[in-house]
Scaffold this active site. Structure first.
Site, PDB file in Angstrom:
ATOM      1  N   CYS A 149      13.317 -16.662 -35.415  1.00 16.67           N
ATOM      2  CA  CYS A 149      14.784 -16.714 -35.393  1.00 16.67           C
ATOM      3  C   CYS A 149      15.382 -17.713 -34.392  1.00 16.67           C
ATOM      4  CB  CYS A 149      15.383 -15.319 -35.210  1.00 16.67           C
ATOM      5  SG  CYS A 149      14.515 -14.217 -34.138  1.00 16.67           S
ATOM      6  N   ARG A 195       1.552 -12.741 -31.724  1.00 13.82           N
ATOM      7  CA  ARG A 195       1.852 -11.638 -30.807  1.00 13.82           C
ATOM      8  C   ARG A 195       0.542 -11.164 -30.185  1.00 13.82           C
ATOM      9  NH1 ARG A 195       6.324  -9.157 -33.569  1.00 13.82           N
ATOM     10  NH2 ARG A 195       7.622 -10.900 -34.283  1.00 13.82           N
ATOM     11  N   GLN A 216       5.513 -14.432 -41.311  1.00 17.82           N
ATOM     12  CA  GLN A 216       6.656 -13.635 -41.745  1.00 17.82           C
ATOM     13  C   GLN A 216       7.392 -14.338 -42.882  1.00 17.82           C
ATOM     14  OE1 GLN A 216       8.628 -13.335 -37.829  1.00 17.82           O
ATOM     15  NE2 GLN A 216       8.369 -11.126 -38.001  1.00 17.82           N
ATOM     16  N   ASP A 258      10.358 -14.897 -43.411  1.00 19.14           N
ATOM     17  CA  ASP A 258      11.554 -14.795 -42.584  1.00 19.14           C
ATOM     18  C   ASP A 258      12.714 -15.587 -43.178  1.00 19.14           C
ATOM     19  OD1 ASP A 258      12.386 -13.466 -40.376  1.00 19.14           O
ATOM     20  OD2 ASP A 258      11.244 -14.648 -38.944  1.00 19.14           O
ATOM     21  N   HIS A 288      17.147 -16.240 -42.221  1.00 20.04           N
ATOM     22  CA  HIS A 288      18.311 -15.922 -41.391  1.00 20.04           C
ATOM     23  C   HIS A 288      19.552 -16.480 -42.060  1.00 20.04           C
ATOM     24  CE1 HIS A 288      14.837 -15.700 -38.673  1.00 20.04           C
ATOM     25  NE2 HIS A 288      15.489 -14.651 -38.221  1.00 20.04           N
ATOM     26  N   LYS A 332      19.455  -2.271 -37.422  1.00 22.67           N
ATOM     27  CA  LYS A 332      18.674  -2.735 -38.569  1.00 22.67           C
ATOM     28  C   LYS A 332      18.542  -1.638 -39.614  1.00 22.67           C
ATOM     29  CE  LYS A 332      14.244  -1.520 -36.418  1.00 22.67           C
ATOM     30  NZ  LYS A 332      12.854  -1.911 -36.206  1.00 22.67           N
ATOM     31  N   HIS A 389      19.133 -11.117 -40.082  1.00 22.03           N
ATOM     32  CA  HIS A 389      17.687 -11.355 -40.135  1.00 22.03           C
ATOM     33  C   HIS A 389      17.133 -10.532 -41.296  1.00 22.03           C
ATOM     34  CE1 HIS A 389      17.546 -12.454 -35.644  1.00 22.03           C
ATOM     35  NE2 HIS A 389      18.752 -11.908 -35.804  1.00 22.03           N
TER      36      HIS A 389
END
Length: 649
Positions: free
Chosen positions: A341, A370, A388, A390, A392, A475, A521
């Protein structure tokens, strides 16, 4: 004192009365049937004094499943007693048998031991026999409160009990529970006696566990057991465990050659093999197609970033413990990318934006890293490097609900496509008592309300989980049940007012002034690795045609049919289908068996008759077993398979 019964009636009792006293006041038959109770909604045993004015419900032997945590905890004490008797029979003294903690857990219990010799797997059935003997003795569980000095004196040779007792608060009562000649430090609650405990239990396994979870402490042996109210429930549970072993994505991943984890590469860093890469690419192609329809723009960002980027976003230091250490390059500090992000925020901020440009939807299959402790790593479902899905979305306040609903629709579509229809929706809000959250309280309240309104607008059932929000915003999580009834948290949608503020991004509104966009997100898969691991187990490796890395195996009956088989393979391959030929010297039945074990969904058998008529005999794996069709025109079949592949049916 008095207690209140379920029908609202009050029952007068002597001060310090127990649930058993309440049952006796109603009737001796009820007292004989009662196994536990609830007081103000909390599960209690029949021996613990009730608070004055408590609303109570008595649990009887007719519905013992309502007291499952009690009988599981009591069986843990029975097992602990049985281990003592088992080792005494081997000639060991009581002071050589030391015990750590032993709580009830979901479906069962565990108990930690420090023993003169380890319990072996073959010992477990023998210990079970001792447990059943203890149950047959019908030993009553008795509860007593003691002083700290009495408690320490009870366990002069057990350092673990000594440490637990010494660590209890001065104002907290210390309680012991006893059955027969076995006594243990315990808060309770417990069943009335061993004879009332269900016989549907099994000792499952042992493992090592650091005392109190600290790696500097001794390693104890942890013994696990499971228990249910009925034998039918236990049998179903054990069957589900066997099914879970059969479906284990680590086992199937190896057998189907999907992925490998090589210690030379590193723990938690999966290598995708050719078959797994096909599966992964089908997943990403499906989502990219959906994103294209919905106006997303693809972006690509680097796998590392300047530490200041993550300081500004708040990911560092908020999540410092779950990130890899910074790397120094040219007197600057960089870090393996923990999140996509912040990079997408900088892409948004790379040029001026007008209100007419919004919403801006940026999507990336971005790999992040991670730090997970090695003991927590698990195949594809818990890794250190993962991708991910992902995206946005940067939007105006008046666009937020529509964008959120569109993401919600996309995520539901994704789950439905993979047959994941048993879904619950969890709204994660902030805990006002916690200091881990950043940003303005008014924005938090607004974002939480907007998520709830969107979910209610489409009529989805949801729960609110305080404290489950991300540090920058609330979320909506999608919690999915697989075919074994296990829950997995997959997709997530988050509303964020904070990162746009922290990075000072804006758009020019109709009034010519700068305004702050809102950021959504979203990741329907969550991560490609974890989603794939769950899919492998959900399908048991039997993927639908469109997902299967190896879709079609053509099996010639004899060598003279090989050329025909290869010609069909080339046509299927040219059409975009993944087809192979097994022209080995094996017999036809062996070839079919090999294809079945490889979980190839479609097998085409060709012999003289098929070759003459440009036909095939079809054997197809289905959830209902193997289905066969003979004399199928090849061109018709090719069209059918192409349609199924392209429509992802």
């Amino acid at each position: 004192m008095h207690v209140v019964l379920p029908d609202g009636k009050q029952l007068e009792l002597a001060q310090g009365a127990t649930a058993l006293d309440a049952a006796r006041a109603i009737g001796e038959r009820l007292a004989g049937d009662a196994v536990a109770a609830t007081a103000n909604g909390e599960l209690v045993d029949l021996m613990t004094p009730l608070p004055d004015g408590a609303h109570i419900t008595l649990i009887t032997k007719k519905n013992p499943g309502d007291a499952a945590p009690l009988f599981r905890h009591s069986l843990g004490h029975v097992m602990s007693q049985a281990v003592g008797e088992y080792y005494r029979a081997k000639g060991y003294a009581d002071d050589q048998i030391k015990r750590g903690v032993g709580p009830s857990i979901e479906n069962g219990w565990y108990q930690d031991f420090d023993l003169p010799e380890p319990i072996k797997e073959e010992d477990l059935p023998e210990i079970e026999k001792v447990m059943r003997d203890i149950i047959s003795r019908n030993l009553p569980f008795t509860r007593r409160e003691i002083t700290r000095a009495e408690g320490l004196a009870q366990f002069p040779h057990d350092p673990y009990k000594q440490e637990l007792i010494a660590g209890l608060p001065e104002d907290e009562p210390i309680t012991f529970y006893t059955q027969g000649d076995y006594t243990d430090l315990c808060r309770g609650p417990h069943f009335p006696s061993t004879g009332r405990l269900p016989g549907a239990f099994k000792l499952m396994s042992t493992s090592g566990a650091y005392w109190r979870g600290n790696e500097k402490n001794p390693i104890l042996q942890r013994v696990y057991g499971v228990a249910f109210a009925t034998q039918k429930e236990l049998d179903e549970y054990l069957h589900a465990l066997e099914e879970a072993k059969r479906r284990d994505h680590r086992k199937l991943g190896k057998e189907l050659e999907l992925f490998t984890i090589d210690p030379m590469v590193g723990k938690g860093l999966p290598l995708w093999l050719p078959n797994g890469t096909v599966l992964r690419e089908e997943l990403t192609a499906f989502l990219k197609e959906q994103q294209f329809k919905r106006g997303y723009q693809g972006v690509i960002t680097p796998n590392i970033g300047n530490l200041d980027l993550y300081r500004t976003s708040g990911h560092y230091p908020y999540y410092a413990e779950s990130q890899f250490n910074p790397i120094e390059v040219d007197e600057e500090q960089y870090m393996l990318k923990p999140m996509n992000c912040p990079h997408h925020v900088r892409i948004y901020g790379s040029k001026p934006r007008s209100y007419r440009d919004l919403p801006v939807r940026l999507a990336e299959f971005g790999t992040v890293y991670r730090y997970e402790q090695s003991g927590e790593l698990n195949g594809l479902t818990r890794v250190r490097g993962f991708t991910q899905d992902d995206a946005h979305i940067f939007c105006r306040p008046d666009q937020l609900k529509k964008e959120f609903l569109d993401v919600l629709d996309l995520t539901v579509l994704v789950l439905k496509t993979f047959g994941m229809t048993d879904v619950r929706f969890r709204v994660g809000t902030r805990d006002p008592e916690s200091d881990k959250y950043v940003g303005d309280e008014a924005n938090w309240n607004l974002a939480e309300q907007q998520i709830i309104e969107a979910v209610e607008e489409v009529g989805l059932p949801y729960t609110i989980e305080p404290g489950d929000a991300a540090f920058y915003g609330p979320k909506l999580d999608f919690v999915v049940k697989d075919v074994l009834g296990r829950e997995w948290q997959l997709g997530t949608i988050q509303v964020d007012y904070n990162l746009p503020e922290r990075f000072d991004i804006s758009y020019v509104g109709e009034d010519g002034q700068d305004h702050r966009p809102i950021m959504i997100h979203r990741a329907p898969f969550g991560s490609v690795e974890r989603f794939t691991g769950i899919l492998i187990e959900h399908y048991a490796g039997d993927f639908p045609l469109w997902l299967a890395p190896r879709q079609i195996m053509i099996i010639p009956i004899a060598d003279r049919h090989n050329d025909y088989a290869w010609a069909l393979r080339d046509e299927l391959h040219a059409a975009g289908l993944r087809a192979e030929v097994d022209d080995s010297s094996n017999r036809m039945n062996a070839k079919v068996r090999t294809a079945e074990l490889s979980k190839i969904p479609v097998m085409l058998v060709v012999g003289d008759k098929e070759q003459e008529g440009r036909e095939v005999s079809v054997r197809e794996r289905t959830p209902d077993g193997l289905k066969e069709r003979k004399g199928v025109a090849f061109d018709d079949l090719k069209g059918e398979l192409l349609t199924r592949y392209k429509t992802r049916s």
